[in-house]
Design a protein around this motif. Structure first.
Motif, PDB file in Angstrom:
ATOM      1  N   ALA A  35       0.829  -1.204   0.000  1.00  0.00           N
ATOM      2  CA  ALA A  35       0.000   0.000   0.000  1.00  0.00           C
ATOM      3  C   ALA A  35       0.863   1.253   0.000  1.00  0.00           C
ATOM      4  CB  ALA A  35      -0.920   0.000   1.221  1.00  0.00           C
ATOM      5  N   ALA A  36       2.076   1.152   0.579  1.00  0.00           N
ATOM      6  CA  ALA A  36       2.970   2.311   0.655  1.00  0.00           C
ATOM      7  C   ALA A  36       3.890   2.416  -0.550  1.00  0.00           C
ATOM      8  CB  ALA A  36       3.803   2.244   1.935  1.00  0.00           C
ATOM      9  N   VAL A  37       4.344   1.285  -1.070  1.00  0.00           N
ATOM     10  CA  VAL A  37       5.339   1.332  -2.147  1.00  0.00           C
ATOM     11  C   VAL A  37       4.782   0.889  -3.495  1.00  0.00           C
ATOM     12  CG1 VAL A  37       7.220   0.961  -0.522  1.00  0.00           C
ATOM     13  CG2 VAL A  37       6.171  -1.018  -1.638  1.00  0.00           C
ATOM     14  N   GLY A  38       3.574   0.346  -3.515  1.00  0.00           N
ATOM     15  CA  GLY A  38       3.015  -0.147  -4.767  1.00  0.00           C
ATOM     16  C   GLY A  38       1.861   0.668  -5.303  1.00  0.00           C
TER      17      GLY A  38
ATOM     18  N   PRO B 212       0.793   7.866  -4.715  1.00  0.00           N
ATOM     19  CA  PRO B 212       0.152   8.790  -3.759  1.00  0.00           C
ATOM     20  C   PRO B 212      -1.129   9.433  -4.270  1.00  0.00           C
ATOM     21  CG  PRO B 212       2.521   9.143  -3.818  1.00  0.00           C
ATOM     22  CD  PRO B 212       2.208   8.211  -4.933  1.00  0.00           C
ATOM     23  N   TYR B 213      -1.254   9.599  -5.597  1.00  0.00           N
ATOM     24  CA  TYR B 213      -2.474  10.249  -6.078  1.00  0.00           C
ATOM     25  C   TYR B 213      -3.699   9.354  -5.878  1.00  0.00           C
ATOM     26  CZ  TYR B 213      -2.354   7.402 -10.373  1.00  0.00           C
ATOM     27  OH  TYR B 213      -2.352   6.363 -11.265  1.00  0.00           O
ATOM     28  N   ARG B 214      -3.469   8.044  -5.763  1.00  0.00           N
ATOM     29  CA  ARG B 214      -4.579   7.137  -5.477  1.00  0.00           C
ATOM     30  C   ARG B 214      -4.748   6.924  -3.982  1.00  0.00           C
ATOM     31  NH1 ARG B 214      -5.728   1.705  -7.795  1.00  0.00           N
ATOM     32  NH2 ARG B 214      -7.701   2.311  -6.835  1.00  0.00           N
ATOM     33  N   LEU B 215      -3.654   6.906  -3.266  1.00  0.00           N
ATOM     34  CA  LEU B 215      -3.701   6.697  -1.821  1.00  0.00           C
ATOM     35  C   LEU B 215      -2.780   7.711  -1.157  1.00  0.00           C
ATOM     36  CD1 LEU B 215      -4.686   5.112   0.608  1.00  0.00           C
ATOM     37  CD2 LEU B 215      -2.867   3.442   0.205  1.00  0.00           C
ATOM     38  N   PRO B 216      -3.312   8.873  -0.792  1.00  0.00           N
ATOM     39  CA  PRO B 216      -2.485   9.904  -0.149  1.00  0.00           C
ATOM     40  C   PRO B 216      -1.774   9.350   1.083  1.00  0.00           C
ATOM     41  CG  PRO B 216      -4.643  10.779  -0.722  1.00  0.00           C
ATOM     42  CD  PRO B 216      -4.708   9.303  -0.958  1.00  0.00           C
TER      43      PRO B 216
END
Length: 310
Positions: free
Chosen positions: A294-297, A300-304
Motif C-alpha cells: 500500500a505504501a510502495v506499490g 500517492p495520487y490514489r492513496l495519499p
C-alpha cells in the motif's frame, strides 16, 4: 478448514458421501458462511445452496426448518408467491417429516418451488427455493425413502444469520448494510466502528478497494449499485476532517510479547487487534516505511500518504 460431506454452494458441488469419515479431506471454508459462532455448524442452508458437515444431518428436516425460517423471518409478505408459497412448502415438508407424506408430494413441492423462484418479486422469494431444488436434485432418494418408509423425524431449530450478497462478496465480510444504515442516520462514528470490526484501514479501503460488493449489490436489479466504496471513504474522511481519534478501548494488560514480521496491512491489522487485547506488540519491517505494498506499490495520487500513515 472444514470437513464437508456434501456441498452445493456458489455453483460448486462437493460430494464426499461415499467416503469414510477418515477419507474426507479438509477444505478451505472461507467461501462458506461459517461465522455463526465459535464452532462450525453441522449444516448450513442459504440462498445459494446448502452445506452438510455431519453425517447425521437429515436433509428433509433441514429443508423444512429452512422454509419455516424463510416464512417467519425473511418473507416480507408483499407478493403472493413468496408469502403463501413458502408457507405451503414448509407445511408440505412438515408432513413428510412427520411421516404423513404422499408419493406425489415430491413433484408438487418441486413444481411449487420453481413457480416461487420464477414469479416472486424480490430476491428473497427468487432465491429461497434454490437450496430445496438442489436438495431434490442431489438427495431425492432421501425424500422418497421418508415417504415410502415413514418415520417421525425429530425437528431441529436453526440458528439464523442475516447476511447480504454485498457482504458475502466482500473479502473481509464487512457488515455493509449496517454501516450504510448508520450513515443514513448521520451516525458516522458508529458506521466507522462497524467497518473497523473487519478492517482497520477504512480510509485506505475507501480509496483503493476493487469493490466486489458493488457488483453484487441488489440495487442493480433496479438501476445501479449503491456507492458502497465512496461511502466508506466518506465516514473515514469525516473522522479526519473533524480531527477525531478512533474509538477503542485497550483490554487488560496481558503477559508475554508478540513479534510480527511485516508492517503491511495484514501485519498492522494484526498488531492493532493484539494491542487492543492487551498484548505488547513489536512489528518488524524491512522497508523504511510501514504499509507494505500500500505504501510502495500504490501511487500517492490514489492513496495519499497522510491517509495511509494515519
Amino acid at each position: 478448514m472444514a470437513k464437508v460431506i456434501f456441498s452445493c454452494w456458489r455453483g460448486e458441488v462437493i460430494d464426499n458421501r461415499s467416503k469414510e469419515p477418515s477419507e474426507i479431506p479438509e477444505i478451505e471454508a472461507k467461501d462458506f458462511p461459517f461465522t455463526l459462532g465459535d464452532s462450525e455448524p453441522r449444516a448450513f442452508v442459504g440462498w445459494d445452496g446448502f452445506v452438510i458437515c455431519q453425517p447425521d444431518v437429515n436433509i428433509v428436516e433441514l429443508m423444512r426448518a429452512y422454509f419455516e425460517e424463510v416464512q417467519s423471518k425473511a418473507s416480507c409478505g408483499q407478493c403472493f408467491p413468496c408469502r403463501v408459497g413458502t408457507r405451503v412448502l414448509a407445511e408440505m415438508l412438515g408432513r413428510i417429516v412427520d411421516g404423513r407424506g404422499k408419493p406425489e408430494d415430491i413433484a408438487k413441492i418441486e413444481r411449487l418451488a420453481r413457480h416461487i423462484k420464477a414469479s416472486s418479486k424480490c430476491q428473497v422469494g427468487q432465491t429461497s427455493p434454490v437450496p430445496l431444488l438442489l436438495a431434490l436434485e442431489h438427495y431425492r432418494d432421501e425424500f422418497e425413502k421418508q415417504i415410502a418408509e415413514p418415520k417421525r423425524i425429530e425437528r431441529v431449530k436453526l440458528t439464523s444469520h442475516l447476511t447480504a450478497p454485498c457482504s458475502d462478496a466482500c473479502p473481509a465480510h464487512v457488515d455493509i448494510p449496517t454501516y450504510i444504515e448508520h450513515i443514513r442516520n448521520y451516525r458516522f462514528a458508529e458506521s466507522l466502528e462497524v467497518i473497523r470490526e473487519r478492517g482497520i484501514i477504512a480510509g485506505c479501503l475507501g480509496r483503493v478497494c476493487v469493490r466486489p460488493c458493488e457488483s453484487n449489490c441488489r440495487r442493480t436489479l433496479i438501476d445501479e449499485p449503491i456507492a458502497i466504496k465512496p461511502l466508506k471513504r466518506h465516514v473515514a474522511d469525516q473522522e479526519v476532517f473533524h480531527e477525531r481519534m478512533p474509538r477503542y478501548r485497550r483490554g487488560p494488560r496481558r503477559s508475554g510479547r508478540v513479534a510480527i514480521i511485516g508492517a503491511g496491512p495484514a501485519g498492522l491489522s494484526c498488531g492493532f487487534r493484539l494491542a487492543v487485547r492487551g498484548y505488547d506488540v513489536t512489528i518488524y519491517e524491512a522497508l523504511p516505511v510501514a504499509g507494505g505494498m500500500a505504501a510502495v506499490g500504490i501511487p500517492p495520487y490514489r492513496l495519499p500518504r497522510d491517509i495511509l500513515n494515519r
